[in-house]
Design an enzyme around this catalytic site. Structure first.
Site, PDB file in Angstrom:
ATOM      1  N   SER A  76       0.812  -1.209   0.000  1.00  0.00           N
ATOM      2  CA  SER A  76       0.000   0.000   0.000  1.00  0.00           C
ATOM      3  C   SER A  76       0.851   1.267   0.000  1.00  0.00           C
ATOM      4  O   SER A  76       1.752   1.422   0.829  1.00  0.00           O
ATOM      5  CB  SER A  76      -0.906  -0.014   1.237  1.00  0.00           C
ATOM      6  OG  SER A  76      -1.388   1.264   1.534  1.00  0.00           O
ATOM      7  N   GLY A  77       0.517   2.186  -0.893  1.00  0.00           N
ATOM      8  CA  GLY A  77       1.216   3.471  -0.912  1.00  0.00           C
ATOM      9  C   GLY A  77       0.945   4.272   0.343  1.00  0.00           C
ATOM     10  O   GLY A  77       1.841   4.916   0.897  1.00  0.00           O
ATOM     11  N   LEU A  78      -0.310   4.240   0.813  1.00  0.00           N
ATOM     12  CA  LEU A  78      -0.652   4.928   2.053  1.00  0.00           C
ATOM     13  C   LEU A  78       0.154   4.369   3.210  1.00  0.00           C
ATOM     14  O   LEU A  78       0.724   5.112   4.014  1.00  0.00           O
ATOM     15  CB  LEU A  78      -2.149   4.771   2.333  1.00  0.00           C
ATOM     16  CG  LEU A  78      -2.634   5.204   3.717  1.00  0.00           C
ATOM     17  CD1 LEU A  78      -2.390   6.691   3.936  1.00  0.00           C
ATOM     18  CD2 LEU A  78      -4.110   4.867   3.909  1.00  0.00           C
ATOM     19  N   ASP A  88       0.696  10.667   1.922  1.00  0.00           N
ATOM     20  CA  ASP A  88       0.470   9.847   0.733  1.00  0.00           C
ATOM     21  C   ASP A  88       0.215  10.760  -0.468  1.00  0.00           C
ATOM     22  O   ASP A  88      -0.833  10.717  -1.103  1.00  0.00           O
ATOM     23  CB  ASP A  88      -0.726   8.918   0.978  1.00  0.00           C
ATOM     24  CG  ASP A  88      -0.939   7.924  -0.157  1.00  0.00           C
ATOM     25  OD1 ASP A  88       0.031   7.640  -0.887  1.00  0.00           O
ATOM     26  OD2 ASP A  88      -2.077   7.437  -0.300  1.00  0.00           O
ATOM     27  N   ASP A 115       1.090  -0.738  -4.989  1.00  0.00           N
ATOM     28  CA  ASP A 115       0.357   0.485  -5.262  1.00  0.00           C
ATOM     29  C   ASP A 115       1.359   1.488  -5.838  1.00  0.00           C
ATOM     30  O   ASP A 115       2.113   2.117  -5.101  1.00  0.00           O
ATOM     31  CB  ASP A 115      -0.240   0.996  -3.944  1.00  0.00           C
ATOM     32  CG  ASP A 115      -1.011   2.283  -4.091  1.00  0.00           C
ATOM     33  OD1 ASP A 115      -1.118   2.795  -5.224  1.00  0.00           O
ATOM     34  OD2 ASP A 115      -1.506   2.793  -3.071  1.00  0.00           O
ATOM     35  N   ASP A 117       0.822   4.252  -7.468  1.00  0.00           N
ATOM     36  CA  ASP A 117       0.264   5.595  -7.632  1.00  0.00           C
ATOM     37  C   ASP A 117       0.038   5.903  -9.116  1.00  0.00           C
ATOM     38  O   ASP A 117      -0.511   5.099  -9.832  1.00  0.00           O
ATOM     39  CB  ASP A 117       1.165   6.628  -6.957  1.00  0.00           C
ATOM     40  CG  ASP A 117       1.175   6.468  -5.440  1.00  0.00           C
ATOM     41  OD1 ASP A 117       0.232   5.843  -4.911  1.00  0.00           O
ATOM     42  OD2 ASP A 117       2.108   6.944  -4.783  1.00  0.00           O
ATOM     43  N   GLU A 144      -2.910   4.354 -11.010  1.00  0.00           N
ATOM     44  CA  GLU A 144      -4.198   5.046 -10.954  1.00  0.00           C
ATOM     45  C   GLU A 144      -4.232   6.210 -11.939  1.00  0.00           C
ATOM     46  O   GLU A 144      -3.209   6.859 -12.177  1.00  0.00           O
ATOM     47  CB  GLU A 144      -4.490   5.530  -9.538  1.00  0.00           C
ATOM     48  CG  GLU A 144      -3.499   6.527  -8.980  1.00  0.00           C
ATOM     49  CD  GLU A 144      -3.754   6.830  -7.502  1.00  0.00           C
ATOM     50  OE1 GLU A 144      -4.346   7.886  -7.221  1.00  0.00           O
ATOM     51  OE2 GLU A 144      -3.356   6.004  -6.651  1.00  0.00           O
ATOM     52  N   LYS A 150      -0.071  12.552  -6.622  1.00  0.00           N
ATOM     53  CA  LYS A 150      -1.425  12.050  -6.356  1.00  0.00           C
ATOM     54  C   LYS A 150      -1.961  12.579  -5.023  1.00  0.00           C
ATOM     55  O   LYS A 150      -1.211  13.061  -4.157  1.00  0.00           O
ATOM     56  CB  LYS A 150      -1.444  10.516  -6.397  1.00  0.00           C
ATOM     57  CG  LYS A 150      -0.553   9.785  -5.389  1.00  0.00           C
ATOM     58  CD  LYS A 150      -1.114   9.629  -3.993  1.00  0.00           C
ATOM     59  CE  LYS A 150      -2.380   8.822  -3.934  1.00  0.00           C
ATOM     60  NZ  LYS A 150      -2.117   7.361  -3.980  1.00  0.00           N
ATOM     61  N   ASN A 152      -4.535  11.107  -1.928  1.00  0.00           N
ATOM     62  CA  ASN A 152      -5.172   9.869  -1.475  1.00  0.00           C
ATOM     63  C   ASN A 152      -6.668   9.915  -1.750  1.00  0.00           C
ATOM     64  O   ASN A 152      -7.334  10.925  -1.507  1.00  0.00           O
ATOM     65  CB  ASN A 152      -4.921   9.655   0.017  1.00  0.00           C
ATOM     66  CG  ASN A 152      -5.428   8.316   0.491  1.00  0.00           C
ATOM     67  OD1 ASN A 152      -6.615   8.129   0.738  1.00  0.00           O
ATOM     68  ND2 ASN A 152      -4.520   7.353   0.610  1.00  0.00           N
ATOM     69  N   SER A 153      -7.187   8.816  -2.237  1.00  0.00           N
ATOM     70  CA  SER A 153      -8.574   8.761  -2.710  1.00  0.00           C
ATOM     71  C   SER A 153      -9.606   8.890  -1.594  1.00  0.00           C
ATOM     72  O   SER A 153     -10.768   9.211  -1.871  1.00  0.00           O
ATOM     73  CB  SER A 153      -8.808   7.449  -3.456  1.00  0.00           C
ATOM     74  OG  SER A 153      -7.905   7.313  -4.521  1.00  0.00           O
ATOM     75  N   ARG A 189      -6.090   1.292 -12.247  1.00  0.00           N
ATOM     76  CA  ARG A 189      -7.014   1.727 -11.192  1.00  0.00           C
ATOM     77  C   ARG A 189      -7.821   2.925 -11.687  1.00  0.00           C
ATOM     78  O   ARG A 189      -7.262   3.980 -11.985  1.00  0.00           O
ATOM     79  CB  ARG A 189      -6.213   2.079  -9.942  1.00  0.00           C
ATOM     80  CG  ARG A 189      -7.026   2.685  -8.811  1.00  0.00           C
ATOM     81  CD  ARG A 189      -6.157   2.721  -7.577  1.00  0.00           C
ATOM     82  NE  ARG A 189      -6.531   3.760  -6.644  1.00  0.00           N
ATOM     83  CZ  ARG A 189      -5.948   3.942  -5.460  1.00  0.00           C
ATOM     84  NH1 ARG A 189      -4.949   3.156  -5.092  1.00  0.00           N
ATOM     85  NH2 ARG A 189      -6.333   4.913  -4.659  1.00  0.00           N
ATOM     86  N   HIS A 220     -12.499   1.761  -7.962  1.00  0.00           N
ATOM     87  CA  HIS A 220     -12.428   2.314  -6.618  1.00  0.00           C
ATOM     88  C   HIS A 220     -13.679   3.127  -6.318  1.00  0.00           C
ATOM     89  O   HIS A 220     -14.234   3.782  -7.202  1.00  0.00           O
ATOM     90  CB  HIS A 220     -11.190   3.196  -6.498  1.00  0.00           C
ATOM     91  CG  HIS A 220     -10.626   3.276  -5.121  1.00  0.00           C
ATOM     92  ND1 HIS A 220     -11.129   2.556  -4.064  1.00  0.00           N
ATOM     93  CD2 HIS A 220      -9.596   4.010  -4.615  1.00  0.00           C
ATOM     94  CE1 HIS A 220     -10.418   2.826  -2.986  1.00  0.00           C
ATOM     95  NE2 HIS A 220      -9.495   3.703  -3.285  1.00  0.00           N
TER      96      HIS A 220
END
Length: 326
Positions: A76-78, A88, A115, A117, A144, A150, A152-153, A189, A220
């Site tokens: 996970s990037g987060l 992130d 991930d 990004d 993504e 980026k 974070n979503s 993504r 997502h």
């Protein structure tokens, strides 16, 4: 004097050649080892069963995920940025992320989907990143379709500008064209729902990325119910494998994902969130009590021997007995 300089130069050249040969040998090992992992990940994506992968963010958490029985890891990037103490938002460079992934890959035998990004730039940055991931035995990368750097979503009320659809599709194609390992998985993504667009945009983008060669679509959504995912799955009709991340709609029974034909579920950030909670509680208790008695008595920490076990310390003990003089 000249003889000494010549000898010194020869030693430097020899060391350089030896180091380069060692690096090339290591690279070949990772590439061969990674090919097995990438094939395993591709098999999971194309399986008729619903598959699950679990978040990890360093070598230790990756090993814990593998020991729990999971067949794959979500890097996970987060989580990776959080354990470095940065946001992130691509504040950690791709080289720093690759360094973490190398430790994760060394620590485990199961495939890692990272991930990635937005790919840290345009198509050229993304395909270079893919090459470095292949060298380290990573099995796949998820890109993504947003802009670099980026956001974070899951942020509330934050602008989420999408990348140009054609450019992102060509980024996917560039990554696929650059592969040395044909089984290395490229997952696209789609952030249309995150950015506030409707189903039509999500479908259009998914079609473009699938046509560009994406092995799977990660759809997502940050709604607390799975309505967007359900609508997409019905309209998509199994054109390519679909990956989902039910962090926000976690109350949805997993059977529904199976019924819709979802290929893979990512439990995306729960190890980093668990570790933060545990560290906050233990640290606060030690600070308050000024003693270790409570946390040890209540078994809030594992024995030090468990850390040694996870570090594979027994192998070093065996090697020392074999290679060090008695």
């Amino acid at each position: 004097m000249a003889k000494n300089l010549t000898s010194r130069a020869a030693n430097i050249i020899w060391k350089h050649v030896s180091d380069k040969s060692a690096r090339l040998s290591q690279c070949r090992y990772y590439t061969a080892h990674g090919a097995k992992k990438s094939a395993a990940l591709k098999k999971m994506l194309t399986s008729s069963n619903l598959e699950y992968i679990m978040e990890a963010h360093n070598g230790l958490s990756a090993r814990i995920v593998e020991e729990a029985g999971f067949q794959g890891i979500w890097a996970s990037g987060l989580a990776m940025s959080a354990q470095m103490g940065v946001r992130d938002s691509n504040e950690a460079s791709w080289t720093q992320v690759v360094d973490i992934l190398e430790f994760m890959s060394e620590a485990t035998e199961i495939p890692i989907l990272v991930d990635a990004d937005t790919g840290y730039g345009n198509f050229n940055n993304a395909r270079r990143l893919v090459g470095k991931l292949e060298e380290r035995g990573v099995a796949g990368a998820c890109f993504e379709d947003k802009l670099f750097p980026k956001t974070n979503s899951l942020h509330d009320d934050r602008h989420q500008p999408l990348a140009d659809m054609e450019e992102f599709a060509l980024k996917i194609k560039a990554c696929k064209d650059s592969l040395r390992d044909p089984n290395f998985c490229i997952v696209a993504r789609v952030e249309a729902f995150i950015a506030g667009w409707e189903l039509e945009e999500a479908l259009k983008r998914s079609e473009a990325y699938s046509n560009a060669g994406a092995d799977a679509i990660l759809m997502h959504s940050k709604k607390s119910d799975p309505s967007e995912i359900e609508a997409f799955m019905k309209a998509w009709n199994h054109k390519t494998p679909v990956v989902i991340v039910p962090t926000k709609y976690y109350t949805t029974p997993t059977q529904q994902f199976k019924d819709w034909g979802v290929s893979m579920v990512i439990w995306a950030n729960h190890n980093i969130r668990t570790s933060v909670k545990a560290m906050q509680d233990v640290t606060a208790q030690i600070y308050k009590e000024q003693s270790l008695i409570g946390i040890e008595k209540e078994k809030k920490v594992v024995p030090v021997k468990e850390i040694f076990r996870l570090q594979n310390d027994h192998e070093l003990v065996q090697a020392e007995n074999k290679y060090l003089p008695k």
